[in-house]
Design a protein around this motif. Structure first.
Motif, mmCIF file in Angstrom:
data_model
loop_
_atom_site.group_PDB
_atom_site.id
_atom_site.type_symbol
_atom_site.label_atom_id
_atom_site.label_comp_id
_atom_site.label_asym_id
_atom_site.label_seq_id
_atom_site.Cartn_x
_atom_site.Cartn_y
_atom_site.Cartn_z
ATOM 1 N N SER A 82 39.015 -6.239 -70.748
ATOM 2 C CA SER A 82 39.417 -6.288 -69.340
ATOM 3 C C SER A 82 38.353 -7.008 -68.527
ATOM 4 O O SER A 82 37.158 -6.874 -68.789
ATOM 5 C CB SER A 82 39.617 -4.878 -68.778
ATOM 6 N N TYR A 83 38.824 -7.763 -67.542
ATOM 7 C CA TYR A 83 37.925 -8.447 -66.609
ATOM 8 C C TYR A 83 38.068 -7.813 -65.240
ATOM 9 O O TYR A 83 39.192 -7.625 -64.736
ATOM 10 C CB TYR A 83 38.269 -9.930 -66.512
ATOM 11 N N ALA A 120 45.250 1.221 -68.520
ATOM 12 C CA ALA A 120 45.592 1.989 -69.720
ATOM 13 C C ALA A 120 46.911 1.514 -70.328
ATOM 14 O O ALA A 120 47.048 1.449 -71.554
ATOM 15 C CB ALA A 120 45.664 3.478 -69.384
ATOM 16 N N ASP A 121 47.879 1.168 -69.480
ATOM 17 C CA ASP A 121 49.145 0.647 -69.989
ATOM 18 C C ASP A 121 48.948 -0.698 -70.685
ATOM 19 O O ASP A 121 49.542 -0.964 -71.741
ATOM 20 C CB ASP A 121 50.144 0.491 -68.843
ATOM 21 N N ALA A 159 40.096 4.332 -70.277
ATOM 22 C CA ALA A 159 41.427 3.746 -70.125
ATOM 23 C C ALA A 159 41.825 2.898 -71.323
ATOM 24 O O ALA A 159 42.922 2.316 -71.332
ATOM 25 C CB ALA A 159 41.485 2.919 -68.844
ATOM 26 N N GLY A 160 40.959 2.812 -72.316
ATOM 27 C CA GLY A 160 41.297 2.082 -73.531
ATOM 28 C C GLY A 160 40.676 0.711 -73.659
ATOM 29 O O GLY A 160 40.994 -0.035 -74.588
ATOM 30 N N VAL A 161 39.774 0.372 -72.747
ATOM 31 C CA VAL A 161 39.139 -0.946 -72.784
ATOM 32 C C VAL A 161 38.076 -0.968 -73.890
ATOM 33 O O VAL A 161 37.208 -0.101 -73.940
ATOM 34 C CB VAL A 161 38.514 -1.294 -71.423
ATOM 35 N N VAL A 206 44.629 2.003 -60.547
ATOM 36 C CA VAL A 206 44.108 0.812 -61.236
ATOM 37 C C VAL A 206 43.850 1.137 -62.696
ATOM 38 O O VAL A 206 44.256 0.388 -63.607
ATOM 39 C CB VAL A 206 42.818 0.305 -60.557
ATOM 40 N N LEU A 207 43.217 2.265 -62.944
ATOM 41 C CA LEU A 207 42.881 2.637 -64.323
ATOM 42 C C LEU A 207 44.131 2.995 -65.120
ATOM 43 O O LEU A 207 44.195 2.741 -66.331
ATOM 44 C CB LEU A 207 41.880 3.789 -64.325
ATOM 45 N N SER A 208 45.137 3.567 -64.478
ATOM 46 C CA SER A 208 46.399 3.839 -65.162
ATOM 47 C C SER A 208 47.082 2.530 -65.574
ATOM 48 O O SER A 208 47.630 2.419 -66.684
ATOM 49 C CB SER A 208 47.321 4.647 -64.244
#
Length: 263
Positions: free
Chosen positions: A21-22, A254-255, A43-45, A249-251
Motif C-alpha cells: 500500500s502507498y 483490508a478489502d 489491515a493486511g498490508v 480507510v483501513l477497512s
C-alpha cells in the motif's frame, strides 16, 4: 536478510502474493497519517510505501499531487516523514517500509546524512523515480552500505535492450508500472501485464510487484495473480482526501489486501 527479503520469503512459504500500500506521509496531517500507517499491517498490508511530499511530483497524478500538497501545507517535512517510521518501529519491527519520492529532498539533506537517518529510523527500501540507472552512483550504490534496498521501476517501454541496465543494481523487488503515464489514470489489465511480468522474471530472481491502475479488490486479485503482488496507492489516497475516518480507510485497505491475497 532484509525485512523485504524476509517478507517475500514468508509469503512464498505461505503461498501468498504481496499486497503493498502507498500513502503520502503527513496526509491529511501528521497525526492522522501516523495513525493510518500504524494501522496498515493489521489491515493486511505486507509492505508499506510511504510517500515523501515534494513540490514538483512529475510522475504522480492529480490524486497524489494533491496529497503531497496537503501534507506540505500541513508542515510535513522529510524529518517528520522519518519520524513516522520511527514511531511505527516502536510497535512494529517486521513490516518493511519503502520510502517513495524524488531526489531533491534527499539531495538537499545530503545523501550520507539521509541514508544514515533512514537506516536509523527503520527504512528498508527506496524508490526514487527521477534517478535513472545512469545516476546509480548518486544514491543507489551508496544505499548498499546502509543495507537499504534500491527498488527500480520498469515500464511497458522498458524493452529487452534496456532491461538489464534497469535491473543491474536493483534489489528488494522490481516495481512494474502497468500503464504508461502518471499514477491514478488508466486501469491495469492482467492480460497485458502477465507477459511483461514473465519477461522481467526471466531476467531476474527478484519479485515483481505491479502498480498503477489498480483500484479495487477484484483488480488487486487479477493483477496479483500474474505477478508476485500488487501496489495500490491512488485509490487509498482518494479515501483520505474524501475525509473518511481512519477506521474506514483501513477497512478499505483490508478489502484490497484480501483481494490481493486471494490471488
Amino acid at each position: 536478510m532484509s525485512r523485504i527479503d524476509a517478507k517475500f520469503a514468508q509469503l512464498r512459504a505461505e503461498g501468498r502474493k504481496a499486497f503493498v500500500s502507498y500513502v503520502m506521509a503527513g496526509d491529511p496531517d501528521y497525526e492522522t497519517s501516523l495513525e493510518i500507517v500504524k494501522g496498515l499491517p493489521a489491515a493486511g498490508v505486507d509492505i508499506i510505501e510511504l510517500g515523501m511530499p515534494f513540490t514538483d511530483p512529475m510522475a504522480d497524478g492529480l490524486t497524489i499531487q494533491a496529497a503531497g500538497q496537503r501534507a506540505l501545507d500541513g508542515g510535513q517535512t522529510l524529518e517528520k516523514t522519518l519520524d513516522i517510521v520511527r514511531a511505527l518501529r516502536k510497535v512494529d519491527n517486521t513490516t518493511p517500509v519503502v520510502m517513495m519520492g524524488y531526489y531533491n529532498p534527499i539531495y538537499s539533506r545530503g545523501v550520507t546524512r539521509f541514508l544514515s537517518d533512514a537506516r536509523e529510523a527503520g527504512i528498508d527500501g527506496l524508490i526514487v523515480v527521477d534517478l535513472p540507472p545512469e545516476e546509480d552512483s548518486e544514491l543507489c550504490i551508496p544505499a548498499r552500505d546502509y543495507d537499504i534496498n534500491f527498488i527500480r521501476l520498469a515500464t511497458p517501454t522498458t524493452d529487452n535492450a534496456r532491461l538489464p541496465t534497469v535491473l543491474q543494481n536493483t534489489s528488494g523487488f522490481v516495481y512494474y508500472v502497468s500503464v504508461n503515464g502518471i499514477t491514478g489514470t488508466a486501469a491495469a489489465s492482467a492480460a497485458a501485464v502477465g507477459p511483461e511480468v514473465a519477461r522481467i522474471k526471466a531476467a531476474t530472481d527478484l519479485p515483481v510487484i505491479v502498480g498503477f491502475g489498480i483500484r479495487s479488490p477484484e483488480a488487486a486479485e487479477s493483477i496479483a495473480s500474474v505477478a508476485d503482488g500488487c501496489v495500490i496507492g491512488s485509490a487509498i489516497v482518494a479515501q483520505i482526501a474524501d475525509g473518511k475516518p481512519v477506521s474506514e480507510v483501513l477497512s478499505f485497505v483490508a478489502d484490497l489486501a484480501a483481494g490481493a491475497h486471494r490471488a
